[in-house]
Design a protein around this motif. Sequence first.
Motif, PDB file in Angstrom:
ATOM      1  N   PHE A  14       0.808  -1.218   0.000  1.00  0.00           N
ATOM      2  CA  PHE A  14       0.000   0.000   0.000  1.00  0.00           C
ATOM      3  C   PHE A  14       0.842   1.270   0.000  1.00  0.00           C
TER       4      PHE A  14
ATOM      5  N   GLN B  55       2.460   2.477  -3.395  1.00  0.00           N
ATOM      6  CA  GLN B  55       1.593   2.750  -4.541  1.00  0.00           C
ATOM      7  C   GLN B  55       0.961   4.142  -4.408  1.00  0.00           C
ATOM      8  N   LYS B  56       1.084   4.925  -5.457  1.00  0.00           N
ATOM      9  CA  LYS B  56       0.508   6.273  -5.447  1.00  0.00           C
ATOM     10  C   LYS B  56      -1.018   6.230  -5.342  1.00  0.00           C
ATOM     11  N   THR B  57      -1.615   5.172  -5.880  1.00  0.00           N
ATOM     12  CA  THR B  57      -3.073   5.051  -5.873  1.00  0.00           C
ATOM     13  C   THR B  57      -3.629   5.105  -4.462  1.00  0.00           C
ATOM     14  N   TYR B  58      -2.950   4.399  -3.546  1.00  0.00           N
ATOM     15  CA  TYR B  58      -3.453   4.318  -2.179  1.00  0.00           C
ATOM     16  C   TYR B  58      -3.199   5.585  -1.376  1.00  0.00           C
ATOM     17  N   ARG B  59      -2.322   6.447  -1.876  1.00  0.00           N
ATOM     18  CA  ARG B  59      -2.089   7.719  -1.187  1.00  0.00           C
ATOM     19  C   ARG B  59      -3.363   8.567  -1.180  1.00  0.00           C
ATOM     20  N   ASP B  60      -4.202   8.349  -2.184  1.00  0.00           N
ATOM     21  CA  ASP B  60      -5.477   9.073  -2.267  1.00  0.00           C
ATOM     22  C   ASP B  60      -6.602   8.308  -1.581  1.00  0.00           C
ATOM     23  N   MET B  61      -6.269   7.173  -0.953  1.00  0.00           N
ATOM     24  CA  MET B  61      -7.256   6.360  -0.239  1.00  0.00           C
ATOM     25  C   MET B  61      -6.726   6.110   1.176  1.00  0.00           C
TER      26      MET B  61
ATOM     27  N   MET C 140      -7.512   3.002   3.313  1.00  0.00           N
ATOM     28  CA  MET C 140      -6.818   1.749   2.984  1.00  0.00           C
ATOM     29  C   MET C 140      -5.433   1.716   3.626  1.00  0.00           C
ATOM     30  N   LEU C 141      -4.825   2.895   3.787  1.00  0.00           N
ATOM     31  CA  LEU C 141      -3.539   2.950   4.482  1.00  0.00           C
ATOM     32  C   LEU C 141      -3.714   2.579   5.954  1.00  0.00           C
TER      33      LEU C 141
ATOM     34  N   ALA D 168      -3.911  -1.184   6.151  1.00  0.00           N
ATOM     35  CA  ALA D 168      -2.574  -1.798   6.125  1.00  0.00           C
ATOM     36  C   ALA D 168      -1.863  -1.597   7.454  1.00  0.00           C
TER      37      ALA D 168
ATOM     38  N   TRP E 196     -11.495   7.626   8.266  1.00  0.00           N
ATOM     39  CA  TRP E 196     -12.019   8.277   7.062  1.00  0.00           C
ATOM     40  C   TRP E 196     -12.867   9.496   7.416  1.00  0.00           C
TER      41      TRP E 196
END
Length: 488
Positions: free
Chosen positions: A291, A294-300, A303-304, A307, A436
């Motif tokens: 996680f 990955q740059k994708t998860y930086r915006d989620m 999800m971090l 992890a 969140w």
Amino acid sequence: MLSHFLNLEWKQYFRSSHWQKGIAIKIIMVIFALYFILTFLSIGVFGYYILKKEFPEQDPLQLVNSYLLYAILGDLIFRYLMQKLPVMNIKPMLSLPIKKSKLTHYVLGKSSVSFFNFLGLFFYIPFAVVLIREGYNTVGVLGWLFTMILLIQSANFLNFLINKNNIAFGIIAAILLSLIGLHVFDIYNVTAIGGQVFNFIYANPIYSLIGVVLLVILYSLNFKQLSGLLYLDEAVQTKVQEAKSADLSFTNRLGDIAPFIKNDIRLIWRNKRTKTVFLMSFFFLFYGLIFFTQKTYRDMPAMLMFASLFISGGFALNYGQFIPAWDSAHYKMLMSQSFKYRKFLESKWILMVVMTTVLYLLSFPYLYFGVDIFLMITAGAVFNIGFNSLFLLYAGSFNRKRIDLNKSGFGNTQGTSATQFIIIIPLMLFPMLLFWLFNKFVGYNSGFIVVAAIGIISLLLKNYAMNFIEKKYIKDKYAMINAFGKEA
């Protein structure tokens, strides 16, 4: 003879009492298997085009080849922890006029068609087809694919040679971690070496035959080892082994809880399933790499947080959800002793807290990804210690499934019930939702602060929670004794 063996296996499986139990769990296991198959298949079909888009200046095949060394070592570790040699009930066969060589070949042949060996092919075969379609040399691609199939089978038989050998496992794990460390910290380009080997095989497919030699050698060694055990007075008889006693005197400072802690440590280290849970908890330390890189998860960010909870909570989540079923084999004897139930529960809680703390301390290298990430991991560890450990103890009071500790953890649904799936909601989704909400409407820092605060508050209320949990266990004491007394 082969058809006869298969017929016996078929009858044994469907006539077994296990077939009538846990149908829902079997369906869930099938769904998980299908999920992994579809995932690997999708990566195999679309992986080439994704790599081509993300890394337009690099050859997708060479890029895959450069990481195959990690995949092979990781596969060996996964097999060590999860895979077991498929066996048939050969004891009645040994008194019949059947050659031992046929029994040995059948058992080894059966292992070659396990789920572990097929899963990787759902990536390699579609990927090879795409390569041929995109104009790569057909003979070279087929030689590469043939090599990967041989390496999968070789890993299968190598696993049985080193099965449950802790020294071999430690060596393989150390090699993998060393290679990852050399690559991540730019000390040495390990991927270049691995890539050159597989690129060479693609360019010279005749060398894929080396894999045949390796496979034959490993198969022969397994055949020799297994053949030497097919005697009524050897492998098939009930073995009595002398237990090795470790020095656990350091636990004496815990007072009345010390005997329970000692028993838990011995139980974990002396049994296959609990040892698997213990060792797997250290691999959850690397869960964050999926996680945080990955740059994708930086915006989620939620999800971090997911992890972060797993990094330090691998042991607590996997061990805690089956409390007290780990003691199901001797639960009746345990409950006939004169001791406070609170001490028994305290020992489980301390074990989870200590392991969570150890895993958290081992997670310090994640500072490499920034202070914000490490603060999130810290919040997850506090939540695991405070809230999750107590909630897992409470959820354990609903466990009514017996566990056979000598069986492998993979594909073993003993002890699994709807409880294990229901408790995931508060354990994982609750902190993710909290993070969140506060992250979105208040601020990033407030997200992990409130998650950590829940853990601290739970820790402060531990005595009240433990009193409540103890009453629940005492109330369900005889229901548990009755349930654990039944065969799984």
